[in-house]
Design a protein around this motif. Structure first.
Motif, PDB file in Angstrom:
ATOM      1  N   ARG A  23       0.855  -1.191   0.000  1.00  0.00           N
ATOM      2  CA  ARG A  23       0.000   0.000   0.000  1.00  0.00           C
ATOM      3  C   ARG A  23       0.890   1.240   0.000  1.00  0.00           C
ATOM      4  NH1 ARG A  23       0.809  -1.382   5.249  1.00  0.00           N
ATOM      5  NH2 ARG A  23       1.120   0.366   6.703  1.00  0.00           N
ATOM      6  N   PHE A  24       0.306   2.373  -0.324  1.00  0.00           N
ATOM      7  CA  PHE A  24       1.040   3.635  -0.328  1.00  0.00           C
ATOM      8  C   PHE A  24       1.346   4.045   1.104  1.00  0.00           C
ATOM      9  CE2 PHE A  24       1.213   8.312  -0.373  1.00  0.00           C
ATOM     10  CZ  PHE A  24       2.201   8.504  -1.326  1.00  0.00           C
ATOM     11  N   THR A  25       2.621   4.330   1.390  1.00  0.00           N
ATOM     12  CA  THR A  25       3.058   4.707   2.732  1.00  0.00           C
ATOM     13  C   THR A  25       4.099   5.825   2.650  1.00  0.00           C
ATOM     14  OG1 THR A  25       4.950   3.183   2.854  1.00  0.00           O
ATOM     15  CG2 THR A  25       2.778   2.297   3.512  1.00  0.00           C
ATOM     16  N   VAL A  26       4.544   6.260   3.827  1.00  0.00           N
ATOM     17  CA  VAL A  26       5.602   7.276   3.856  1.00  0.00           C
ATOM     18  C   VAL A  26       6.889   6.756   3.226  1.00  0.00           C
ATOM     19  CG1 VAL A  26       4.704   8.583   5.807  1.00  0.00           C
ATOM     20  CG2 VAL A  26       6.245   6.673   6.231  1.00  0.00           C
ATOM     21  N   ALA A  27       7.067   5.448   3.179  1.00  0.00           N
ATOM     22  CA  ALA A  27       8.248   4.907   2.491  1.00  0.00           C
ATOM     23  C   ALA A  27       8.222   5.297   1.014  1.00  0.00           C
ATOM     24  CB  ALA A  27       8.306   3.387   2.639  1.00  0.00           C
ATOM     25  N   ASP A  28       7.039   5.290   0.421  1.00  0.00           N
ATOM     26  CA  ASP A  28       6.908   5.700  -0.981  1.00  0.00           C
ATOM     27  C   ASP A  28       7.128   7.200  -1.135  1.00  0.00           C
ATOM     28  OD1 ASP A  28       5.964   3.108  -2.261  1.00  0.00           O
ATOM     29  OD2 ASP A  28       4.448   3.353  -0.710  1.00  0.00           O
ATOM     30  N   ILE A  29       6.597   7.997  -0.199  1.00  0.00           N
ATOM     31  CA  ILE A  29       6.820   9.447  -0.254  1.00  0.00           C
ATOM     32  C   ILE A  29       8.313   9.752  -0.207  1.00  0.00           C
ATOM     33  CG2 ILE A  29       6.556  11.609   1.033  1.00  0.00           C
ATOM     34  CD1 ILE A  29       3.759  10.657   1.854  1.00  0.00           C
ATOM     35  N   ASN A  30       8.991   9.172   0.771  1.00  0.00           N
ATOM     36  CA  ASN A  30      10.418   9.442   0.929  1.00  0.00           C
ATOM     37  C   ASN A  30      11.213   9.038  -0.300  1.00  0.00           C
ATOM     38  OD1 ASN A  30      10.012  10.416   3.547  1.00  0.00           O
ATOM     39  ND2 ASN A  30      10.418   8.437   4.503  1.00  0.00           N
ATOM     40  N   MET A  31      10.942   7.844  -0.817  1.00  0.00           N
ATOM     41  CA  MET A  31      11.702   7.356  -1.960  1.00  0.00           C
ATOM     42  C   MET A  31      11.354   8.114  -3.235  1.00  0.00           C
ATOM     43  SD  MET A  31      14.106   5.261  -2.775  1.00  0.00           S
ATOM     44  CE  MET A  31      14.072   4.050  -1.444  1.00  0.00           C
ATOM     45  N   ALA A  32      10.071   8.409  -3.430  1.00  0.00           N
ATOM     46  CA  ALA A  32       9.664   9.107  -4.654  1.00  0.00           C
ATOM     47  C   ALA A  32      10.322  10.477  -4.747  1.00  0.00           C
ATOM     48  CB  ALA A  32       8.150   9.246  -4.703  1.00  0.00           C
ATOM     49  N   GLU A  33      10.522  11.134  -3.591  1.00  0.00           N
ATOM     50  CA  GLU A  33      11.147  12.446  -3.616  1.00  0.00           C
ATOM     51  C   GLU A  33      12.659  12.365  -3.841  1.00  0.00           C
ATOM     52  OE1 GLU A  33       9.690  16.041  -3.299  1.00  0.00           O
ATOM     53  OE2 GLU A  33       8.933  14.467  -4.624  1.00  0.00           O
ATOM     54  N   ILE A  34      13.243  11.209  -3.635  1.00  0.00           N
ATOM     55  CA  ILE A  34      14.643  10.997  -4.022  1.00  0.00           C
ATOM     56  C   ILE A  34      14.719  10.678  -5.508  1.00  0.00           C
ATOM     57  CG2 ILE A  34      16.637   9.442  -3.758  1.00  0.00           C
ATOM     58  CD1 ILE A  34      15.842   9.198  -0.776  1.00  0.00           C
ATOM     59  N   ILE A  35      13.878   9.758  -5.949  1.00  0.00           N
ATOM     60  CA  ILE A  35      13.908   9.326  -7.349  1.00  0.00           C
ATOM     61  C   ILE A  35      13.505  10.463  -8.289  1.00  0.00           C
ATOM     62  CG2 ILE A  35      12.872   7.704  -9.005  1.00  0.00           C
ATOM     63  CD1 ILE A  35      14.919   6.438  -7.101  1.00  0.00           C
ATOM     64  N   ARG A  36      12.697  11.386  -7.814  1.00  0.00           N
ATOM     65  CA  ARG A  36      12.292  12.535  -8.653  1.00  0.00           C
ATOM     66  C   ARG A  36      13.506  13.270  -9.214  1.00  0.00           C
ATOM     67  NH1 ARG A  36      11.442  17.920  -7.313  1.00  0.00           N
ATOM     68  NH2 ARG A  36      11.314  17.522  -5.063  1.00  0.00           N
ATOM     69  N   TYR A  37      14.569  13.346  -8.426  1.00  0.00           N
ATOM     70  CA  TYR A  37      15.764  14.053  -8.890  1.00  0.00           C
ATOM     71  C   TYR A  37      16.376  13.399 -10.133  1.00  0.00           C
ATOM     72  CZ  TYR A  37      15.717  15.937  -4.066  1.00  0.00           C
ATOM     73  OH  TYR A  37      15.386  16.522  -2.878  1.00  0.00           O
ATOM     74  N   ALA A  38      16.127  12.122 -10.319  1.00  0.00           N
ATOM     75  CA  ALA A  38      16.722  11.406 -11.456  1.00  0.00           C
ATOM     76  C   ALA A  38      15.845  11.426 -12.699  1.00  0.00           C
ATOM     77  CB  ALA A  38      17.013   9.955 -11.071  1.00  0.00           C
ATOM     78  N   GLN A  39      14.668  12.013 -12.618  1.00  0.00           N
ATOM     79  CA  GLN A  39      13.730  11.939 -13.739  1.00  0.00           C
ATOM     80  C   GLN A  39      14.215  12.558 -15.044  1.00  0.00           C
ATOM     81  OE1 GLN A  39       9.996  12.966 -11.336  1.00  0.00           O
ATOM     82  NE2 GLN A  39       9.180  11.472 -12.787  1.00  0.00           N
ATOM     83  N   PRO A  40      15.130  13.534 -15.022  1.00  0.00           N
ATOM     84  CA  PRO A  40      15.614  14.025 -16.316  1.00  0.00           C
ATOM     85  C   PRO A  40      16.289  12.955 -17.171  1.00  0.00           C
ATOM     86  CG  PRO A  40      16.100  15.626 -14.609  1.00  0.00           C
ATOM     87  CD  PRO A  40      15.596  14.403 -13.915  1.00  0.00           C
ATOM     88  N   ASP A  41      16.778  11.866 -16.573  1.00  0.00           N
ATOM     89  CA  ASP A  41      17.399  10.784 -17.353  1.00  0.00           C
ATOM     90  C   ASP A  41      16.347   9.719 -17.641  1.00  0.00           C
ATOM     91  OD1 ASP A  41      18.823   8.362 -18.131  1.00  0.00           O
ATOM     92  OD2 ASP A  41      20.637   9.434 -17.547  1.00  0.00           O
TER      93      ASP A  41
END
Length: 208
Positions: free
Chosen positions: A155-173
């Motif tokens: 399920r969606f949890t704070v683990a997803d929030i934390n990780m998604a905000e790290i992975i967002r930085y890599a989205q230009p690639d």
């Protein structure tokens, strides 16, 4: 109102603000910007910043975000998101010891790749950073496939929030995401959430 979040949204404060919005928590926000963005952080009339004595009294490390809740002070964005979910008694937080351990595990794992993700968005040797990220992205892709599109508890949890905000930085690639379809589907779903979109709208309105 006792719950206060310090920081600006052009920082890791996006994580606890997103979490607070997901949780519907009533909170106050105090704008604090990074001292390095100011020519003279100590100048008379300078905005509240990470070098300001008033903020250093909250977080002597001089980093944002920070949280204050009826005298309880907490720093580190990923710890704050976990606290908020626990405070709200929400399914966004861990429901047992195993989920708590998994949430901590992913938080630590994410810290290990954050610098390379930042290197991509900040254009600091992004090709080399992307090369280093290919193996971790494959690990994350497999975990999301096994977790039915989520990191903890299916399920969606704070683990997803934390990780998604790290992975967002890599989205230009885009090549990283093309090779990891579960990561692509997961971050698309995370960023489609109304709370994320509301947070990002506020972030985009902040000065650069």
């Amino acid at each position: 109102m006792s719950l206060t979040l310090y920081g600006c949204l052009r920082s890791r404060a996006t994580r606890p603000v997103w979490a607070a919005m997901e949780l519907g928590l009533d909170h106050r926000r105090v704008p604090v910007i990074q001292a390095y963005r100011l020519q003279d952080p100590a100048a008379p009339g300078a905005p509240l910043n990470t070098a300001s004595p008033a903020f250093r009294a909250i977080n002597p490390n001089g980093l944002i975000p920070a949280l204050e809740d009826d005298g309880f002070v907490l720093n580190e964005s990923q710890a704050i998101t976990l606290y908020l979910a626990r405070k709200a008694g929400s399914p966004l937080g861990p429901q047992d010891a195993k989920e708590e351990a998994l949430t901590a595990m992913w938080a630590l794992w994410g810290r290990g790749i954050e610098e390379d993700c930042l290197s991509i968005v900040q254009k600091r040797d992004p090709e080399a950073a992307a090369d280093r990220l290919r193996a971790p992205f494959a690990v994350l892709d497999k975990a999301l496939a096994e977790g039915k599109g989520f990191l903890v508890g299916n399920r969606f949890t704070v683990a997803d929030i934390n990780m998604a905000e790290i992975i967002r930085y890599a989205q230009p690639d885009r090549t990283l995401f093309e090779a990891a379809p579960h990561v692509q589907a997961w971050i698309t779903a995370c960023q489609a959430r109304p709370a994320f979109q509301a947070m990002m709208k506020e972030r985009e309105a902040e000065p650069l």
